[in-house]
Design an enzyme around this catalytic site. Structure first.
Site, mmCIF file in Angstrom:
data_model
loop_
_atom_site.group_PDB
_atom_site.id
_atom_site.type_symbol
_atom_site.label_atom_id
_atom_site.label_comp_id
_atom_site.label_asym_id
_atom_site.label_seq_id
_atom_site.Cartn_x
_atom_site.Cartn_y
_atom_site.Cartn_z
ATOM 1 N N THR A 220 0.828 -1.205 0.000
ATOM 2 C CA THR A 220 0.000 0.000 0.000
ATOM 3 C C THR A 220 0.865 1.258 0.000
ATOM 4 O O THR A 220 1.943 1.270 0.572
ATOM 5 C CB THR A 220 -0.910 -0.039 1.239
ATOM 6 O OG1 THR A 220 -1.861 -1.062 1.035
ATOM 7 C CG2 THR A 220 -1.638 1.259 1.472
ATOM 8 N N ARG B 69 -12.882 -9.425 -2.905
ATOM 9 C CA ARG B 69 -12.419 -8.952 -1.600
ATOM 10 C C ARG B 69 -12.138 -7.439 -1.626
ATOM 11 O O ARG B 69 -11.481 -6.926 -2.523
ATOM 12 C CB ARG B 69 -11.144 -9.709 -1.227
ATOM 13 C CG ARG B 69 -10.626 -9.386 0.176
ATOM 14 C CD ARG B 69 -9.362 -8.568 0.103
ATOM 15 N NE ARG B 69 -8.743 -8.408 1.417
ATOM 16 C CZ ARG B 69 -7.803 -7.509 1.669
ATOM 17 N NH1 ARG B 69 -7.361 -6.721 0.730
ATOM 18 N NH2 ARG B 69 -7.300 -7.404 2.869
ATOM 19 N N VAL B 70 -12.679 -6.737 -0.649
ATOM 20 C CA VAL B 70 -12.334 -5.328 -0.473
ATOM 21 C C VAL B 70 -11.621 -5.234 0.866
ATOM 22 O O VAL B 70 -12.088 -5.785 1.867
ATOM 23 C CB VAL B 70 -13.593 -4.432 -0.480
ATOM 24 C CG1 VAL B 70 -13.228 -2.988 -0.136
ATOM 25 C CG2 VAL B 70 -14.273 -4.474 -1.853
ATOM 26 N N GLY B 71 -10.487 -4.567 0.877
ATOM 27 C CA GLY B 71 -9.707 -4.443 2.116
ATOM 28 C C GLY B 71 -10.066 -3.191 2.894
ATOM 29 O O GLY B 71 -11.147 -2.615 2.728
ATOM 30 N N ASP B 72 -9.152 -2.777 3.722
ATOM 31 C CA ASP B 72 -9.383 -1.617 4.592
ATOM 32 C C ASP B 72 -9.138 -0.284 3.902
ATOM 33 O O ASP B 72 -9.704 0.740 4.301
ATOM 34 C CB ASP B 72 -8.434 -1.708 5.794
ATOM 35 C CG ASP B 72 -6.964 -1.751 5.353
ATOM 36 O OD1 ASP B 72 -6.638 -2.561 4.463
ATOM 37 O OD2 ASP B 72 -6.163 -0.958 5.872
ATOM 38 N N THR C 192 -1.275 0.498 6.515
ATOM 39 C CA THR C 192 -0.923 -0.621 5.640
ATOM 40 C C THR C 192 -0.825 -1.872 6.501
ATOM 41 O O THR C 192 -0.463 -1.794 7.670
ATOM 42 C CB THR C 192 0.409 -0.386 4.908
ATOM 43 O OG1 THR C 192 0.679 -1.543 4.091
ATOM 44 C CG2 THR C 192 1.582 -0.176 5.851
ATOM 45 N N GLY C 193 -1.181 -2.999 5.921
ATOM 46 C CA GLY C 193 -1.097 -4.230 6.689
ATOM 47 C C GLY C 193 -2.229 -5.172 6.345
ATOM 48 O O GLY C 193 -2.856 -5.040 5.282
ATOM 49 N N GLY D 105 -5.489 -6.113 5.994
ATOM 50 C CA GLY D 105 -6.684 -5.277 5.959
ATOM 51 C C GLY D 105 -7.854 -5.784 6.775
ATOM 52 O O GLY D 105 -8.637 -4.980 7.305
HETATM 53 N N1 ASP Z 1 -4.054 -3.051 3.691
HETATM 54 C C1 ASP Z 1 -4.058 -3.585 2.355
HETATM 55 C C2 ASP Z 1 -5.201 -4.548 2.211
HETATM 56 O O1 ASP Z 1 -5.483 -5.290 3.133
HETATM 57 C C3 ASP Z 1 -2.817 -4.295 2.004
HETATM 58 C C4 ASP Z 1 -1.566 -3.482 2.121
HETATM 59 O O2 ASP Z 1 -1.407 -2.728 3.091
HETATM 60 O O3 ASP Z 1 -0.715 -3.594 1.245
HETATM 61 O O4 ASP Z 1 -5.775 -4.608 1.138
#
Ligand code: ASP
Length: 226
Positions: free
Chosen positions: A93, A121-124, A144-145, A147
């Site tokens: 991210t 899938r939708v992340g954070d 980032t992390g 999600g």
């Molecule tokens: N937070 C992002 C997600 O879960 C992934 C990332 O931080 O690269 O989609």
């Protein structure tokens, strides 16, 4: 997200948008909504004269190899270890938080999501309050992390709330949420955050997190990984 007005815009599941943050900004400024997804987001892009790009544009050999390697790891893992999604190489991210000279805060986050995520899938990242938040009364946050943890814990807003309700400093609020709450729940990741006085905090509980900052137009540029 704009910390002065609490206006926000986001897009998710877009496949042909070169600069999703530009489109998110248009959602915020030119639509009555906060979050547009998939085909609808791309229709809105066309309406706003944002050119769609072929998916080939996003291909890189490095990311392709990453995908293959994670697929192999998942195939070889057994049972509950099948999900190797906490591996650091699944993240990618890019986020930014900013404070301008008038004291306004803003945050923006862009991602391709976790490598080898499942369909739909939708992340954070596009969820306001989870991966991104800004409020002039406390701070701006971009995360980032993993999600799913950021979604479940409303991480970005939790940091803002701890500063607002409990009077914590940005250092204390981000530490509490990343180093304590997220870590205790078994999640991985980090945030970059800036408050209205220009204090910065960038904690993470992973091996490393690419990050940098510059204070003021003539400020020294600092870049760190570990
Ligand atoms: N937070 C992002 C997600 O879960 C992934 C990332 O931080 O690269 O989609």
């Amino acid at each position: 997200m704009d910390g002065q007005t609490l206006k926000a815009g986001a897009v998710a599941a877009a496949k042909h948008i070169k600069n999703p943050v530009t489109l998110a900004r248009l959602v915020m400024d030119k639509s009555a909504h906060v979050l547009l997804t998939g085909e609808g987001a791309e229709k809105f892009a066309v309406e706003q004269k944002i050119a769609l790009v072929d998916q080939k544009y996003f291909f890189t050999e490095e990311q392709w190899q990453r995908l293959q390697s994670i697929k192999d790891q998942e195939k070889n893992a057994l049972g509950e270890n099948r999900d190797v999604s906490s591996a650091i190489d699944k993240y990618g991210t890019v986020g930014a938080v900013a404070l301008d000279k008038a004291g306004n805060l803003a945050a923006a986050t862009s991602t391709g999501g976790m490598v080898n995520k499942r369909f739909g899938r939708v992340g954070d990242t596009p969820v306001i309050g989870a991966g991104t938040y800004a409020d002039n009364s406390s701070c701006a946050v971009s995360g980032t992390g993993h999600g799913e943890f950021f979604l479940r814990m409303a991480i970005a807003h939790d940091i803002v709330a701890l500063m607002g309700y409990k009077g914590l400093t940005i250092e204390q609020a981000t530490h509490t949420v990343i180093k304590e709450k997220l870590t205790n729940l078994g999640g991985t990741g980090g945030v970059i955050a800036i408050d209205r006085a220009g204090n910065i905090a960038m904690p993470f509980n992973t091996e490393g997190m690419y990050r940098g900052y510059a204070l003021g137009p003539d400020g020294k540029v600092v870049v760190e990984v570990f």
